[in-house]
Design a protein around this motif. Sequence first.
Motif, PDB file in Angstrom:
ATOM      1  N   GLN A 160       0.824  -1.202   0.000  1.00 18.90           N
ATOM      2  CA  GLN A 160       0.000   0.000   0.000  1.00 18.90           C
ATOM      3  C   GLN A 160       0.864   1.260   0.000  1.00 18.90           C
ATOM      4  O   GLN A 160       0.515   2.269  -0.620  1.00 18.90           O
ATOM      5  CB  GLN A 160      -0.945  -0.012   1.212  1.00 18.90           C
ATOM      6  CG  GLN A 160      -2.060  -1.043   1.088  1.00 18.90           C
ATOM      7  CD  GLN A 160      -2.926  -1.123   2.330  1.00 18.90           C
ATOM      8  OE1 GLN A 160      -2.602  -1.799   3.290  1.00 18.90           O
ATOM      9  NE2 GLN A 160      -4.035  -0.420   2.309  1.00 18.90           N
ATOM     10  N   LYS A 161       1.975   1.188   0.704  1.00 18.95           N
ATOM     11  CA  LYS A 161       2.884   2.334   0.713  1.00 18.95           C
ATOM     12  C   LYS A 161       3.462   2.578  -0.673  1.00 18.95           C
ATOM     13  O   LYS A 161       3.598   3.722  -1.123  1.00 18.95           O
ATOM     14  CB  LYS A 161       4.003   2.102   1.725  1.00 18.95           C
ATOM     15  CG  LYS A 161       4.882   3.313   1.979  1.00 18.95           C
ATOM     16  CD  LYS A 161       5.868   3.062   3.109  1.00 18.95           C
ATOM     17  CE  LYS A 161       6.722   4.303   3.370  1.00 18.95           C
ATOM     18  NZ  LYS A 161       7.689   4.082   4.493  1.00 18.95           N
ATOM     19  N   GLN A 162       3.793   1.499  -1.369  1.00 20.54           N
ATOM     20  CA  GLN A 162       4.294   1.635  -2.741  1.00 20.54           C
ATOM     21  C   GLN A 162       3.248   2.267  -3.656  1.00 20.54           C
ATOM     22  O   GLN A 162       3.591   2.958  -4.613  1.00 20.54           O
ATOM     23  CB  GLN A 162       4.690   0.261  -3.290  1.00 20.54           C
ATOM     24  CG  GLN A 162       5.985  -0.290  -2.704  1.00 20.54           C
ATOM     25  CD  GLN A 162       6.324  -1.661  -3.266  1.00 20.54           C
ATOM     26  OE1 GLN A 162       5.599  -2.205  -4.098  1.00 20.54           O
ATOM     27  NE2 GLN A 162       7.435  -2.227  -2.805  1.00 20.54           N
ATOM     28  N   ALA A 163       1.979   2.064  -3.327  1.00 21.74           N
ATOM     29  CA  ALA A 163       0.897   2.642  -4.123  1.00 21.74           C
ATOM     30  C   ALA A 163       0.644   4.099  -3.766  1.00 21.74           C
ATOM     31  O   ALA A 163      -0.291   4.710  -4.306  1.00 21.74           O
ATOM     32  CB  ALA A 163      -0.377   1.823  -3.933  1.00 21.74           C
ATOM     33  N   GLY A 164       1.439   4.650  -2.874  1.00 20.94           N
ATOM     34  CA  GLY A 164       1.329   6.063  -2.528  1.00 20.94           C
ATOM     35  C   GLY A 164       0.454   6.369  -1.334  1.00 20.94           C
ATOM     36  O   GLY A 164       0.178   7.546  -1.056  1.00 20.94           O
ATOM     37  N   GLN A 165       0.015   5.350  -0.605  1.00 22.66           N
ATOM     38  CA  GLN A 165      -0.846   5.585   0.544  1.00 22.66           C
ATOM     39  C   GLN A 165      -0.025   5.781   1.823  1.00 22.66           C
ATOM     40  O   GLN A 165       1.111   5.317   1.926  1.00 22.66           O
ATOM     41  CB  GLN A 165      -1.807   4.413   0.737  1.00 22.66           C
ATOM     42  CG  GLN A 165      -2.806   4.254  -0.410  1.00 22.66           C
ATOM     43  CD  GLN A 165      -3.713   3.054  -0.237  1.00 22.66           C
ATOM     44  OE1 GLN A 165      -3.396   2.124   0.491  1.00 22.66           O
ATOM     45  NE2 GLN A 165      -4.853   3.073  -0.911  1.00 22.66           N
ATOM     46  N   ASP A 166      -0.611   6.482   2.781  1.00 26.51           N
ATOM     47  CA  ASP A 166      -0.056   6.547   4.131  1.00 26.51           C
ATOM     48  C   ASP A 166      -0.516   5.295   4.872  1.00 26.51           C
ATOM     49  O   ASP A 166      -1.705   4.949   4.841  1.00 26.51           O
ATOM     50  CB  ASP A 166      -0.568   7.785   4.867  1.00 26.51           C
ATOM     51  CG  ASP A 166       0.186   9.050   4.486  1.00 26.51           C
ATOM     52  OD1 ASP A 166       0.918   9.013   3.472  1.00 26.51           O
ATOM     53  OD2 ASP A 166       0.026  10.071   5.177  1.00 26.51           O
ATOM     54  N   VAL A 167       0.418   4.617   5.563  1.00 24.16           N
ATOM     55  CA  VAL A 167       0.112   3.323   6.162  1.00 24.16           C
ATOM     56  C   VAL A 167       0.638   3.266   7.592  1.00 24.16           C
ATOM     57  O   VAL A 167       1.686   3.840   7.910  1.00 24.16           O
ATOM     58  CB  VAL A 167       0.739   2.178   5.333  1.00 24.16           C
ATOM     59  CG1 VAL A 167       0.343   0.828   5.904  1.00 24.16           C
ATOM     60  CG2 VAL A 167       0.320   2.268   3.874  1.00 24.16           C
ATOM     61  N   TYR A 168      -0.085   2.570   8.441  1.00 24.98           N
ATOM     62  CA  TYR A 168       0.325   2.360   9.838  1.00 24.98           C
ATOM     63  C   TYR A 168      -0.074   0.955  10.251  1.00 24.98           C
ATOM     64  O   TYR A 168      -1.204   0.524  10.030  1.00 24.98           O
ATOM     65  CB  TYR A 168      -0.343   3.393  10.736  1.00 24.98           C
ATOM     66  CG  TYR A 168      -0.150   3.183  12.217  1.00 24.98           C
ATOM     67  CD1 TYR A 168       1.122   2.991  12.759  1.00 24.98           C
ATOM     68  CD2 TYR A 168      -1.248   3.193  13.082  1.00 24.98           C
ATOM     69  CE1 TYR A 168       1.290   2.812  14.120  1.00 24.98           C
ATOM     70  CE2 TYR A 168      -1.075   3.014  14.446  1.00 24.98           C
ATOM     71  CZ  TYR A 168       0.195   2.831  14.963  1.00 24.98           C
ATOM     72  OH  TYR A 168       0.361   2.651  16.315  1.00 24.98           O
ATOM     73  N   VAL A 169       0.864   0.219  10.851  1.00 26.80           N
ATOM     74  CA  VAL A 169       0.607  -1.129  11.346  1.00 26.80           C
ATOM     75  C   VAL A 169       0.591  -1.084  12.872  1.00 26.80           C
ATOM     76  O   VAL A 169       1.550  -0.630  13.498  1.00 26.80           O
ATOM     77  CB  VAL A 169       1.676  -2.128  10.863  1.00 26.80           C
ATOM     78  CG1 VAL A 169       1.408  -3.517  11.436  1.00 26.80           C
ATOM     79  CG2 VAL A 169       1.716  -2.173   9.336  1.00 26.80           C
ATOM     80  N   ALA A 170      -0.503  -1.564  13.475  1.00 30.38           N
ATOM     81  CA  ALA A 170      -0.651  -1.533  14.930  1.00 30.38           C
ATOM     82  C   ALA A 170      -0.938  -2.928  15.462  1.00 30.38           C
ATOM     83  O   ALA A 170      -1.821  -3.627  14.954  1.00 30.38           O
ATOM     84  CB  ALA A 170      -1.789  -0.587  15.320  1.00 30.38           C
TER      85      ALA A 170
END
Length: 356
Positions: free
Chosen positions: A140-150
């Motif tokens: 998802q980050k490669q697709a340009g999105q902001d991402v967070y794993v919790a």
Amino acid sequence: MPALDVVRLWRVVPVLALLLLGGCSSLSYYSQLASGQWQLLQARTPVAEVLADPGRDPRLRQHLALAQQARRFASEQLHLPDNQSYRLYADIGRPYVVWNVFATEEFSLTPVTHCFPIAGCVAYRGYYSQGRARGAAALQKQAGQDVYVAGIEAYSTLGWFSDPILNTMLGWGDERLAALIFHELAHQRFYVQDDTAFNESYASFVEQQGARQWRAARGLPAQDDIRSAQRDALTALVLEARQRLQALYAQPLPASVMRERKAAQFERLRHEYRTLRDRRWPGDTRFDAWINAPLNNARLLPFGLYEHWVPAFAALFAQVGGDWPRFYARVEHLGKLTPAERTAALQALMPAVQHP
């Protein structure tokens, strides 16, 4: 495994099978969901058996004994479901039960949602493996999105299965364990499909108010006001930062300018936090790791989802004089409104000004 859980698992499997027809990506994701839930169900043991076994860790037995008192309090005093959930125990051998992946577009605070047959559409995607969660986040980050794993300590199956107390719920002590039980049972008590912020804020209020009443019932003083105030102050700062970012993203700016101003807003949040910390609780670095980690829209999502409407539910609870059945009836009424009507009703309940 309780017979009812076996029946319900087999009722869910055909639904999952239909979803698996969506392609290899769906096959992989839903397979790990089914496998993870099955392993969790298989790991359960009645708490009564653990308490009766002198060979088990005395500290574990002590934690579980107090948890069963909190479990009874939840049903008898907080009017939460009285079933087998949290009367079972499971050690799954890892620090979190699932890892949730939150994502937004680069210039948006609206979560990327995912829809499921039981929970409806939610603002995250859960994985039973940290590696799988990180892999999905990387894509998802490669697709340009902001991402967070919790990492997540507990979740509710909304009454479909008898949810156990997990070893992942024990790390923060008995008070936190009781609060988690209240939170997850609140989801079983009432849940609105497709409205994560409503569901989580409601359950967070039940958790917090339930914990206050649980301590009072045992003749204990209110929990450390300083730590509670610190959490509330950080939450207020983050929610204000979200409002500023929301206003920023509404402007017709070039991406390069938007990106620069977005970064400035996150630096402002860090500066405001450090100023507040040094002025009001010098030397306490409890939230430093969180604030110093890379910040993005997705990292702010849990605050908007789990905390945003808590003051509204607190106001609603006060309106009914602290009567839990009347409170739940009012919550259910809100849940039956259209999304726009529900948001307007909650907004009307919110305090006029919120500052740390």
